[in-house]
Write an enzyme that holds these catalytic residues in place. Structure first.
Site, PDB file in Angstrom:
ATOM      1  N   ARG A 158       1.922   4.880  -0.302  1.00  0.00           N
ATOM      2  CA  ARG A 158       1.080   6.285   0.062  1.00  0.00           C
ATOM      3  C   ARG A 158       2.168   7.368  -0.562  1.00  0.00           C
ATOM      4  O   ARG A 158       3.224   7.250  -0.834  1.00  0.00           O
ATOM      5  CB  ARG A 158       0.999   6.571   1.674  1.00  0.00           C
ATOM      6  CG  ARG A 158      -0.069   5.617   2.041  1.00  0.00           C
ATOM      7  CD  ARG A 158      -0.469   5.764   3.519  1.00  0.00           C
ATOM      8  NE  ARG A 158      -1.633   5.057   3.980  1.00  0.00           N
ATOM      9  CZ  ARG A 158      -1.650   3.868   4.387  1.00  0.00           C
ATOM     10  NH1 ARG A 158      -0.624   3.134   4.275  1.00  0.00           N
ATOM     11  NH2 ARG A 158      -2.975   3.358   4.712  1.00  0.00           N
ATOM     12  N   HIS A 171      -7.858  -5.670   7.414  1.00  0.00           N
ATOM     13  CA  HIS A 171      -7.557  -4.608   8.488  1.00  0.00           C
ATOM     14  C   HIS A 171      -7.886  -5.213  10.245  1.00  0.00           C
ATOM     15  O   HIS A 171      -9.327  -5.535  10.248  1.00  0.00           O
ATOM     16  CB  HIS A 171      -8.487  -3.176   8.253  1.00  0.00           C
ATOM     17  CG  HIS A 171      -7.807  -2.183   9.013  1.00  0.00           C
ATOM     18  ND1 HIS A 171      -7.118  -1.327   8.174  1.00  0.00           N
ATOM     19  CD2 HIS A 171      -7.887  -1.506  10.098  1.00  0.00           C
ATOM     20  CE1 HIS A 171      -6.818  -0.378   9.077  1.00  0.00           C
ATOM     21  NE2 HIS A 171      -7.355  -0.455  10.020  1.00  0.00           N
ATOM     22  N   HIS A 199      -0.114  -5.608   9.510  1.00  0.00           N
ATOM     23  CA  HIS A 199       0.376  -5.379  10.901  1.00  0.00           C
ATOM     24  C   HIS A 199       0.285  -6.276  11.866  1.00  0.00           C
ATOM     25  O   HIS A 199       1.289  -6.560  12.599  1.00  0.00           O
ATOM     26  CB  HIS A 199      -0.516  -4.163  11.420  1.00  0.00           C
ATOM     27  CG  HIS A 199      -0.116  -3.442  12.790  1.00  0.00           C
ATOM     28  ND1 HIS A 199       0.950  -2.692  12.856  1.00  0.00           N
ATOM     29  CD2 HIS A 199      -0.639  -3.492  13.864  1.00  0.00           C
ATOM     30  CE1 HIS A 199       1.014  -2.301  14.065  1.00  0.00           C
ATOM     31  NE2 HIS A 199       0.238  -2.906  14.685  1.00  0.00           N
ATOM     32  N   GLU A 218      -2.707  -1.780  -3.116  1.00  0.00           N
ATOM     33  CA  GLU A 218      -3.793  -0.906  -2.619  1.00  0.00           C
ATOM     34  C   GLU A 218      -3.292   0.564  -2.685  1.00  0.00           C
ATOM     35  O   GLU A 218      -2.157   1.006  -2.234  1.00  0.00           O
ATOM     36  CB  GLU A 218      -3.846  -1.282  -1.056  1.00  0.00           C
ATOM     37  CG  GLU A 218      -4.055  -2.853  -1.095  1.00  0.00           C
ATOM     38  CD  GLU A 218      -4.420  -2.926   0.697  1.00  0.00           C
ATOM     39  OE1 GLU A 218      -5.106  -4.021   0.997  1.00  0.00           O
ATOM     40  OE2 GLU A 218      -4.008  -2.314   1.386  1.00  0.00           O
ATOM     41  N   HIS A 220       0.900  -1.066   0.088  1.00  0.00           N
ATOM     42  CA  HIS A 220      -0.049   0.117  -0.059  1.00  0.00           C
ATOM     43  C   HIS A 220       0.743   1.451  -0.107  1.00  0.00           C
ATOM     44  O   HIS A 220       1.215   1.807   0.972  1.00  0.00           O
ATOM     45  CB  HIS A 220      -0.869   0.086   1.224  1.00  0.00           C
ATOM     46  CG  HIS A 220      -1.983   1.141   1.209  1.00  0.00           C
ATOM     47  ND1 HIS A 220      -3.208   0.666   1.702  1.00  0.00           N
ATOM     48  CD2 HIS A 220      -1.958   2.413   0.795  1.00  0.00           C
ATOM     49  CE1 HIS A 220      -3.906   1.867   1.629  1.00  0.00           C
ATOM     50  NE2 HIS A 220      -3.208   2.812   1.086  1.00  0.00           N
TER      51      HIS A 220
END
Length: 237
Positions: free
Chosen positions: A45, A190, A214, A70, A43
């Protein structure tokens, strides 16, 4: 069996903390696949605080399983995905300053935009998934965008499950049933962890894929990366 895609953002965070290349993201991704995971998720960013855009290109040749990228479909992200052509792109409505993903798409308000983005990815042979809260009205709108899948945002479930509230699974079951009726594939992610993944997967019909980062990396600090990947695979059977 539900596929396990391992999100390696936290490996990149650790690497970036020292400014070098240890741990090496590509090597870790190779190992995770060898340990049995069926996918790699990243992901990136805009601020590149963990996975960098260059990482996305570097990973492309070595991801032999499913490659899931993502992110919020800003122009830079769209250009990168079209150049790499991963197996799947997951659209996430991150704010630029968001620490982590914290909401799904409003597929009614953003339907025109999402439809345009999804169409571009589909023209290039990239499967598209939309990150979503377990909201039946929004799922009905999601199918109109042309996306092949949705990814259920599971933070609310995980929080309530930890408090002992197993009823928190109900909106997700209803959402999965509706998505199946509408012809949408179902992913989830998540805050899923070794503590809640088996309960979640056993109760969600037609769950195709979970993306876990995570918790999995945190658990691996104590239990070892190979062991943790295989523990997830066992719980997802």
């Amino acid at each position: 069996m539900t596929k396990l895609s391992v999100n390696i953002n936290k490996i990149a965070t650790l690497r970036n903390s020292r400014g070098g290349d240890t741990p090496n993201l590509v090597s870790v991704a190779v190992d995770i696949q060898e340990f049995g995971a069926q996918g790699i998720t990243i992901h990136p960013r805009p601020d590149e605080r963990h996975v960098r855009y260059q990482d996305a290109y570097d990973l492309k040749p070595i991801v032999t399983t499913e490659y899931n990228i993502e992110g919020n479909p800003i122009n830079k992200f769209i250009d990168m995905v079209l150049a790499i052509k991963p197996t799947q792109v997951t659209l996430v409505p991150d704010g630029i300053n968001a620490i982590t993903s914290n909401a799904g798409w409003d597929t009614i308000k953003n339907q025109s935009f999402l439809t345009e983005v999804v169409a571009e990815f589909k023209r290039n042979g990239i499967r598209t998934s939309i990150f979503m809260d377990p909201d039946l009205g929004l799922i009905e709108a999601a199918v109109k965008t042309g996306a092949e899948r949705i990814e259920l945002y599971t933070e609310a479930f995980a929080t309530e499950y930890e408090l002992g509230n197993k009823e928190a699974i109900k909106p997700y079951v209803a959402s999965a049933n509706l998505a199946t009726e509408l012809g949408l594939g179902i992913n989830a992610g998540h805050d899923l962890s070794l503590d809640n993944i088996q309960f979640f997967a056993k109760n969600i019909p037609n769950l195709l894929e979970v993306s876990i980062g995570h918790a999995l990396i945190s658990e691996a600090l104590y239990l070892g990366l190979e062991n943790v990947v295989n523990l997830y695979l066992h719980k997802l059977k």
